[in-house]
Design a protein around this motif. Structure first.
Motif: not given
Ligand SMILES: [Zn+2]
Length: 52
Positions: A24-26, A35-39
């Protein structure tokens, strides 16, 4: 051989230390998060499957 090869190895080494990527955010990730810690996306994949 020598210095040039070593530089190339380090440049490619990022996929070794960060073998997963958020689709999703690369974001490059060192472990496969649920789950992505960024997004917060759940679409985490191993870069070896998506590169090339
Ligand atoms: Zn992400």
């Amino acid at each position: 051989m020598g210095v040039l090869d070593r530089t190339t190895w380090f440049a490619r080494g990022d996929t070794e230390t960060h073998p997963y990527r958020c689709m999703s955010c690369g974001a490059d990730l060192s472990v496969q998060y649920h789950s992505c810690p960024e997004c917060g996306s759940y679409d985490i994949r191993a870069t070896k499957w998506i590169d090339e």
